[in-house]
Design an enzyme around this catalytic site. Structure first.
Site, PDB file in Angstrom:
ATOM      1  N   ASP A   1       0.832  -1.045  -0.150  1.00  0.00           N
ATOM      2  CA  ASP A   1      -0.006  -0.066  -0.205  1.00  0.00           C
ATOM      3  C   ASP A   1       1.073   1.064  -0.072  1.00  0.00           C
ATOM      4  O   ASP A   1       1.826   1.155   0.746  1.00  0.00           O
ATOM      5  CB  ASP A   1      -1.205   0.012   1.153  1.00  0.00           C
ATOM      6  CG  ASP A   1      -2.230   1.154   1.189  1.00  0.00           C
ATOM      7  OD1 ASP A   1      -3.106   0.611   1.097  1.00  0.00           O
ATOM      8  OD2 ASP A   1      -1.709   2.147   1.023  1.00  0.00           O
TER       9      ASP A   1
ATOM     10  N   ASN B   1     -12.534  -2.901   3.033  1.00  0.00           N
ATOM     11  CA  ASN B   1     -13.365  -1.733   2.982  1.00  0.00           C
ATOM     12  C   ASN B   1     -14.623  -1.783   1.826  1.00  0.00           C
ATOM     13  O   ASN B   1     -13.958  -2.024   0.937  1.00  0.00           O
ATOM     14  CB  ASN B   1     -12.773  -0.425   2.747  1.00  0.00           C
ATOM     15  CG  ASN B   1     -11.920  -0.158   4.069  1.00  0.00           C
ATOM     16  OD1 ASN B   1     -12.072  -0.519   5.184  1.00  0.00           O
ATOM     17  ND2 ASN B   1     -10.590   0.184   3.828  1.00  0.00           N
TER      18      ASN B   1
ATOM     19  N   GLY C   1     -15.204   3.984   3.811  1.00  0.00           N
ATOM     20  CA  GLY C   1     -13.852   4.489   3.326  1.00  0.00           C
ATOM     21  C   GLY C   1     -13.242   3.699   2.062  1.00  0.00           C
ATOM     22  O   GLY C   1     -11.927   3.826   1.867  1.00  0.00           O
ATOM     23  N   GLN C   2     -13.925   3.029   1.314  1.00  0.00           N
ATOM     24  CA  GLN C   2     -13.455   2.380   0.069  1.00  0.00           C
ATOM     25  C   GLN C   2     -13.070   3.456  -0.789  1.00  0.00           C
ATOM     26  O   GLN C   2     -14.157   4.183  -1.193  1.00  0.00           O
ATOM     27  CB  GLN C   2     -14.436   1.342  -0.467  1.00  0.00           C
ATOM     28  CG  GLN C   2     -13.805   0.599  -1.709  1.00  0.00           C
ATOM     29  CD  GLN C   2     -14.576  -0.462  -2.248  1.00  0.00           C
ATOM     30  OE1 GLN C   2     -15.731  -0.718  -1.726  1.00  0.00           O
ATOM     31  NE2 GLN C   2     -14.209  -1.185  -3.470  1.00  0.00           N
ATOM     32  N   SER C   3     -11.829   3.662  -1.173  1.00  0.00           N
ATOM     33  CA  SER C   3     -11.518   4.785  -2.027  1.00  0.00           C
ATOM     34  C   SER C   3     -11.212   4.361  -3.497  1.00  0.00           C
ATOM     35  O   SER C   3     -11.416   5.144  -4.478  1.00  0.00           O
ATOM     36  CB  SER C   3     -10.229   5.625  -1.435  1.00  0.00           C
ATOM     37  OG  SER C   3      -9.293   4.750  -1.375  1.00  0.00           O
TER      38      SER C   3
ATOM     39  N   HIS D   1     -10.352  -5.283  -3.494  1.00  0.00           N
ATOM     40  CA  HIS D   1      -9.046  -5.610  -2.686  1.00  0.00           C
ATOM     41  C   HIS D   1      -9.236  -5.945  -1.116  1.00  0.00           C
ATOM     42  O   HIS D   1     -10.067  -5.584  -0.390  1.00  0.00           O
ATOM     43  CB  HIS D   1      -8.138  -4.305  -3.161  1.00  0.00           C
ATOM     44  CG  HIS D   1      -8.769  -3.248  -2.415  1.00  0.00           C
ATOM     45  ND1 HIS D   1      -9.667  -2.191  -3.198  1.00  0.00           N
ATOM     46  CD2 HIS D   1      -8.660  -2.532  -1.435  1.00  0.00           C
ATOM     47  CE1 HIS D   1      -9.940  -1.399  -2.495  1.00  0.00           C
ATOM     48  NE2 HIS D   1      -9.290  -1.355  -1.305  1.00  0.00           N
TER      49      HIS D   1
ATOM     50  N   HIS E   1      -6.955  -5.698   2.248  1.00  0.00           N
ATOM     51  CA  HIS E   1      -5.780  -5.131   2.800  1.00  0.00           C
ATOM     52  C   HIS E   1      -5.362  -6.352   3.898  1.00  0.00           C
ATOM     53  O   HIS E   1      -6.110  -6.796   4.638  1.00  0.00           O
ATOM     54  CB  HIS E   1      -6.185  -4.006   3.894  1.00  0.00           C
ATOM     55  CG  HIS E   1      -6.702  -2.642   3.077  1.00  0.00           C
ATOM     56  ND1 HIS E   1      -5.770  -1.620   2.942  1.00  0.00           N
ATOM     57  CD2 HIS E   1      -7.961  -2.532   2.582  1.00  0.00           C
ATOM     58  CE1 HIS E   1      -6.790  -0.852   2.375  1.00  0.00           C
ATOM     59  NE2 HIS E   1      -8.020  -1.191   2.076  1.00  0.00           N
TER      60      HIS E   1
HETATM   61  P1  DGP Z   1      -9.476   1.646   0.289  1.00  0.00           P
HETATM   62  O1  DGP Z   1      -9.738   2.897   1.289  1.00  0.00           O
HETATM   63  O2  DGP Z   1      -9.917   0.278   1.292  1.00  0.00           O
HETATM   64  O3  DGP Z   1     -10.123   1.596  -0.881  1.00  0.00           O
HETATM   65  O4  DGP Z   1      -7.805   1.256   0.108  1.00  0.00           O
HETATM   66  C1  DGP Z   1      -7.359   1.617  -0.968  1.00  0.00           C
HETATM   67  C2  DGP Z   1      -5.891   2.022  -0.587  1.00  0.00           C
HETATM   68  O5  DGP Z   1      -4.744   1.997  -1.843  1.00  0.00           O
HETATM   69  C3  DGP Z   1      -5.497   2.954   0.268  1.00  0.00           C
HETATM   70  O6  DGP Z   1      -4.827   2.439   1.485  1.00  0.00           O
HETATM   71  C4  DGP Z   1      -4.242   3.616  -0.546  1.00  0.00           C
HETATM   72  C5  DGP Z   1      -3.895   2.538  -1.760  1.00  0.00           C
HETATM   73  N1  DGP Z   1      -3.439   3.055  -2.951  1.00  0.00           N
HETATM   74  C6  DGP Z   1      -4.183   4.311  -3.555  1.00  0.00           C
HETATM   75  N2  DGP Z   1      -3.711   4.412  -4.790  1.00  0.00           N
HETATM   76  C7  DGP Z   1      -2.338   3.823  -4.779  1.00  0.00           C
HETATM   77  C8  DGP Z   1      -1.461   3.625  -5.732  1.00  0.00           C
HETATM   78  O7  DGP Z   1      -1.411   4.168  -6.728  1.00  0.00           O
HETATM   79  N3  DGP Z   1      -0.395   2.649  -5.444  1.00  0.00           N
HETATM   80  C9  DGP Z   1      -0.516   1.820  -4.191  1.00  0.00           C
HETATM   81  N4  DGP Z   1       0.637   0.805  -4.086  1.00  0.00           N
HETATM   82  N5  DGP Z   1      -1.634   1.908  -3.276  1.00  0.00           N
HETATM   83  C10 DGP Z   1      -2.609   2.920  -3.491  1.00  0.00           C
END
Ligand code: DGP
Length: 115
Positions: free
Chosen positions: A32, A89, A95-97, A102, A104
């Site tokens: 992450d 999430n 908070g799913q962005s 995916h 974690h």
């Molecule tokens: P969520 O909030 O559950 O949707 O988690 C998305 C995660 O993705 C967040 O912890 C940050 C990570 N993330 C976002 N953009 C990138 C990226 O470009 N590369 C990587 N390695 N992680 C990313």
């Protein structure tokens, strides 16, 4: 509705780099970019699924099995067999962005809070 331009789709297509942990035909695991634990890795299926229910309802059984197998292989590669958490999430409210399903995987020396 799956957006083919989400950041994880771009990572899968090789348009954005990632620090890979594990990869096979069905799964990609990578660190992450904004870790919230000593070890913080994301595992994604190589398929277009927005969240956990889209994945569990619409992905072929073979891909679902391969995904969880990939989660296990990732955990073992990280040496976390007896000390990790998984979080999925789901939805903006939680908070799913990134709207590509995916998991974690997070691990700290010792988890001090239960939830
Ligand atoms: P969520 O909030 O559950 O949707 O988690 C998305 C995660 O993705 C967040 O912890 C940050 C990570 N993330 C976002 N953009 C990138 C990226 O470009 N590369 C990587 N390695 N992680 C990313």
């Amino acid at each position: 509705m799956y957006d083919k331009n989400n950041v994880f789709a771009k990572i899968l297509r090789g348009e954005i780099p990632c620090k890979e942990v594990y990869s096979d035909d069905n799964v990609l695991a990578f660190y992450d970019v904004a870790p919230r634990a000593r070890v913080h890795v994301l595992v994604i299926p190589r398929g277009e699924y927005t969240d956990i229910f889209d994945f569990t309802q619409n992905a072929p059984a073979e891909l679902q099995a391969a995904f969880w197998n990939g989660v296990r292989k990732t955990v073992e590669k990280l040496g976390l067999r007896d000390n990790f958490r998984t979080v999925a999430n789901t939805g903006r409210g939680a908070g799913q962005s990134v709207m590509h399903f995916h998991i974690h995987i997070m691990s700290d020396e010792r988890f001090t809070e239960d939830f």
